[in-house]
Motif scaffolding. Structure first.
Motif, PDB file in Angstrom:
ATOM      1  N   UNK A 139       0.820  -1.193   0.000  1.00  0.00           N
ATOM      2  CA  UNK A 139       0.000   0.000   0.000  1.00  0.00           C
ATOM      3  C   UNK A 139       0.864   1.257   0.000  1.00  0.00           C
ATOM      4  N   UNK A 140       0.248   2.361  -0.394  1.00  0.00           N
ATOM      5  CA  UNK A 140       0.884   3.664  -0.333  1.00  0.00           C
ATOM      6  C   UNK A 140       0.641   4.272   1.043  1.00  0.00           C
ATOM      7  N   UNK A 141       1.637   4.984   1.543  1.00  0.00           N
ATOM      8  CA  UNK A 141       1.491   5.801   2.750  1.00  0.00           C
ATOM      9  C   UNK A 141       2.090   7.160   2.429  1.00  0.00           C
ATOM     10  N   UNK A 142       1.238   8.093   2.080  1.00  0.00           N
ATOM     11  CA  UNK A 142       1.689   9.422   1.681  1.00  0.00           C
ATOM     12  C   UNK A 142       1.584  10.353   2.878  1.00  0.00           C
ATOM     13  N   UNK A 143       2.699  11.016   3.183  1.00  0.00           N
ATOM     14  CA  UNK A 143       2.783  11.863   4.371  1.00  0.00           C
ATOM     15  C   UNK A 143       2.729  13.339   3.986  1.00  0.00           C
ATOM     16  N   UNK A 144       2.031  14.106   4.806  1.00  0.00           N
ATOM     17  CA  UNK A 144       1.905  15.537   4.618  1.00  0.00           C
ATOM     18  C   UNK A 144       2.145  16.243   5.950  1.00  0.00           C
ATOM     19  N   UNK A 145       2.653  17.454   5.874  1.00  0.00           N
ATOM     20  CA  UNK A 145       2.875  18.266   7.064  1.00  0.00           C
ATOM     21  C   UNK A 145       1.893  19.430   7.053  1.00  0.00           C
ATOM     22  N   UNK A 146       1.240  19.635   8.199  1.00  0.00           N
ATOM     23  CA  UNK A 146       0.326  20.767   8.363  1.00  0.00           C
ATOM     24  C   UNK A 146       0.930  21.696   9.412  1.00  0.00           C
ATOM     25  N   UNK A 147       1.912  22.529   9.017  1.00  0.00           N
ATOM     26  CA  UNK A 147       2.598  23.371  10.011  1.00  0.00           C
ATOM     27  C   UNK A 147       1.671  24.440  10.566  1.00  0.00           C
ATOM     28  N   UNK A 148       1.777  24.631  11.879  1.00  0.00           N
ATOM     29  CA  UNK A 148       1.016  25.685  12.570  1.00  0.00           C
ATOM     30  C   UNK A 148      -0.497  25.534  12.418  1.00  0.00           C
ATOM     31  N   UNK A 149      -0.967  24.311  12.152  1.00  0.00           N
ATOM     32  CA  UNK A 149      -2.398  24.040  12.140  1.00  0.00           C
ATOM     33  C   UNK A 149      -2.740  23.158  13.335  1.00  0.00           C
ATOM     34  N   UNK A 150      -3.758  23.524  14.061  1.00  0.00           N
ATOM     35  CA  UNK A 150      -4.172  22.725  15.205  1.00  0.00           C
ATOM     36  C   UNK A 150      -4.785  21.410  14.721  1.00  0.00           C
ATOM     37  N   UNK A 151      -4.908  20.471  15.659  1.00  0.00           N
ATOM     38  CA  UNK A 151      -5.560  19.203  15.321  1.00  0.00           C
ATOM     39  C   UNK A 151      -6.999  19.434  14.850  1.00  0.00           C
ATOM     40  N   UNK A 152      -7.721  20.309  15.546  1.00  0.00           N
ATOM     41  CA  UNK A 152      -9.115  20.544  15.179  1.00  0.00           C
ATOM     42  C   UNK A 152      -9.225  21.144  13.783  1.00  0.00           C
ATOM     43  N   UNK A 153      -8.333  22.070  13.450  1.00  0.00           N
ATOM     44  CA  UNK A 153      -8.353  22.673  12.117  1.00  0.00           C
ATOM     45  C   UNK A 153      -8.013  21.638  11.051  1.00  0.00           C
ATOM     46  N   UNK A 154      -7.052  20.774  11.359  1.00  0.00           N
ATOM     47  CA  UNK A 154      -6.664  19.732  10.400  1.00  0.00           C
ATOM     48  C   UNK A 154      -7.798  18.731  10.213  1.00  0.00           C
ATOM     49  N   UNK A 155      -8.452  18.348  11.301  1.00  0.00           N
ATOM     50  CA  UNK A 155      -9.577  17.416  11.197  1.00  0.00           C
ATOM     51  C   UNK A 155     -10.706  18.016  10.365  1.00  0.00           C
ATOM     52  N   UNK A 156     -10.932  19.304  10.514  1.00  0.00           N
ATOM     53  CA  UNK A 156     -11.989  19.949   9.738  1.00  0.00           C
ATOM     54  C   UNK A 156     -11.693  19.879   8.244  1.00  0.00           C
ATOM     55  N   UNK A 157     -10.433  20.086   7.864  1.00  0.00           N
ATOM     56  CA  UNK A 157     -10.045  19.976   6.459  1.00  0.00           C
ATOM     57  C   UNK A 157     -10.310  18.563   5.948  1.00  0.00           C
ATOM     58  N   UNK A 174      -6.478   8.739  -6.377  1.00  0.00           N
ATOM     59  CA  UNK A 174      -6.107   9.465  -5.168  1.00  0.00           C
ATOM     60  C   UNK A 174      -6.026  10.974  -5.367  1.00  0.00           C
ATOM     61  N   UNK A 175      -5.812  11.426  -6.606  1.00  0.00           N
ATOM     62  CA  UNK A 175      -5.680  12.873  -6.830  1.00  0.00           C
ATOM     63  C   UNK A 175      -6.933  13.634  -6.430  1.00  0.00           C
ATOM     64  N   UNK A 176      -8.087  12.997  -6.501  1.00  0.00           N
ATOM     65  CA  UNK A 176      -9.323  13.685  -6.125  1.00  0.00           C
ATOM     66  C   UNK A 176      -9.308  14.060  -4.647  1.00  0.00           C
ATOM     67  N   UNK A 177      -8.493  13.339  -3.858  1.00  0.00           N
ATOM     68  CA  UNK A 177      -8.373  13.624  -2.435  1.00  0.00           C
ATOM     69  C   UNK A 177      -7.262  14.635  -2.174  1.00  0.00           C
ATOM     70  N   UNK A 178      -6.069  14.378  -2.714  1.00  0.00           N
ATOM     71  CA  UNK A 178      -4.903  15.192  -2.374  1.00  0.00           C
ATOM     72  C   UNK A 178      -4.969  16.607  -2.942  1.00  0.00           C
ATOM     73  N   UNK A 179      -5.683  16.813  -4.036  1.00  0.00           N
ATOM     74  CA  UNK A 179      -5.786  18.168  -4.590  1.00  0.00           C
ATOM     75  C   UNK A 179      -6.547  19.102  -3.654  1.00  0.00           C
ATOM     76  N   UNK A 180      -7.277  18.535  -2.706  1.00  0.00           N
ATOM     77  CA  UNK A 180      -8.009  19.350  -1.733  1.00  0.00           C
ATOM     78  C   UNK A 180      -7.247  19.501  -0.412  1.00  0.00           C
ATOM     79  N   UNK A 181      -6.040  18.941  -0.333  1.00  0.00           N
ATOM     80  CA  UNK A 181      -5.228  19.069   0.879  1.00  0.00           C
ATOM     81  C   UNK A 181      -4.411  20.355   0.814  1.00  0.00           C
ATOM     82  N   UNK A 182      -4.543  21.251   1.784  1.00  0.00           N
ATOM     83  CA  UNK A 182      -3.687  22.433   1.845  1.00  0.00           C
ATOM     84  C   UNK A 182      -2.391  22.141   2.602  1.00  0.00           C
ATOM     85  N   UNK A 183      -1.927  20.898   2.525  1.00  0.00           N
ATOM     86  CA  UNK A 183      -0.764  20.470   3.286  1.00  0.00           C
ATOM     87  C   UNK A 183       0.447  20.303   2.373  1.00  0.00           C
ATOM     88  N   UNK A 184       1.615  20.287   2.973  1.00  0.00           N
ATOM     89  CA  UNK A 184       2.862  20.104   2.228  1.00  0.00           C
ATOM     90  C   UNK A 184       3.251  18.625   2.243  1.00  0.00           C
TER      91      UNK A 184
END
Length: 236
Positions: free
Chosen positions: A12-30, A206-216
């Motif tokens: 399987x793929x495990x793609x990692x992203x960093x959400x700097x300076x975003x709280x857990x609640x803000x990240x969960x909302x995204x 998977x692009x339909x998901x990741x294109x909506x991620x504001x993460x690095x």
């Protein structure tokens, strides 16, 4: 699971992203607002890992340089970091290119002493675990090098093809063969790690998901982050 042994049936793929300076609640909302309709599937919990490596740090360097075939070995448990550890799991994570799989072995409970931990404690655990002979021989050549711990939340897409985990409150401890006291953790309080996990067959969608991620997008694992930090410290 057979005799305490589990192996993933697919890579399987495990793609990692960093959400700097975003709280857990803000990240969960995204995550919940994504068009894949992610929802929470488990209660959040603390994840703890002791990572192992060869005396020459082969795992560290193979992962650092992104070698095509690489592996990591860790002892994982949930809940409190220290004290009596129930239901730990020994895991080998095997990576081939961009995809990976995992082999897991149930281990007996053990006591993790915050004030005095040595490699002999791990040797005792492995010798009393119901490990296959080849695995026992393999771990006998390894030594503990890193402890990390973090809070994790779990989400799954409505079609159940994709899973997301959110990790924060990251802590790292350098481990030595001899005495360890865990008095000086390295923490990343303002870093949130998002991992998107899915089987190879769903990669085309998977692009339909990741294109909506504001993460690095970030290739480094938490294992690498901790190892790099402690090996770049200047001795006092």
């Amino acid at each position: 699971m057979v005799n305490g042994y589990t192996e993933l049936n697919t890579y399987r793929f495990e793609r990692k992203f960093i959400a700097p300076n975003m709280s857990r609640l803000a990240t969960e909302l995204v995550i919940k607002q994504n068009q894949a309709f992610f929802s929470s599937v488990y209660q959040p919990r603390r994840v703890n890992n002791i990572y192992f490596d060869t005396p020459g740090l082969d795992c560290f360097f193979d992962n650092l340089f992104g070698h095509g075939t690489r592996w990591k070995c860790r002892l994982r448990w949930y809940g409190d970091v220290f004290g009596t550890i129930e239901s730990p799991i020994l895991e080998f994570k095997i990576k081939k290119g961009l995809v990976g799989t995992k082999r897991s072995y149930k281990m007996p409970a053990f006591h993790f002493d915050k004030n005095n931990f040595t490699v002999q404690d791990i040797d005792y655990l492995f010798s009393n675990g119901n490990l296959p002979d080849d695995v026992r021989e393999r771990v006998a050549k390894l030594q503990p090098v890193l402890l990390n711990s973090y809070e994790r939340s779990y989400f799954e897409s409505r079609n159940k093809k994709y899973r997301v985990t959110i990790d924060d409150k990251l802590e790292f401890y350098n481990l030595r063969r001899g005495w360890n006291h865990f008095g000086r953790p390295f923490t990343e309080d303002f870093k949130t790690v998002v991992e998107l996990k899915y089987d190879e067959e769903w990669n085309s969608e998977v692009d339909m998901i990741t294109t909506q991620f504001p993460f690095r997008l970030d290739k480094n694992s938490k294992f690498l982050a901790g190892m790099i930090h402690f090996r770049s410290e200047v001795p006092e």
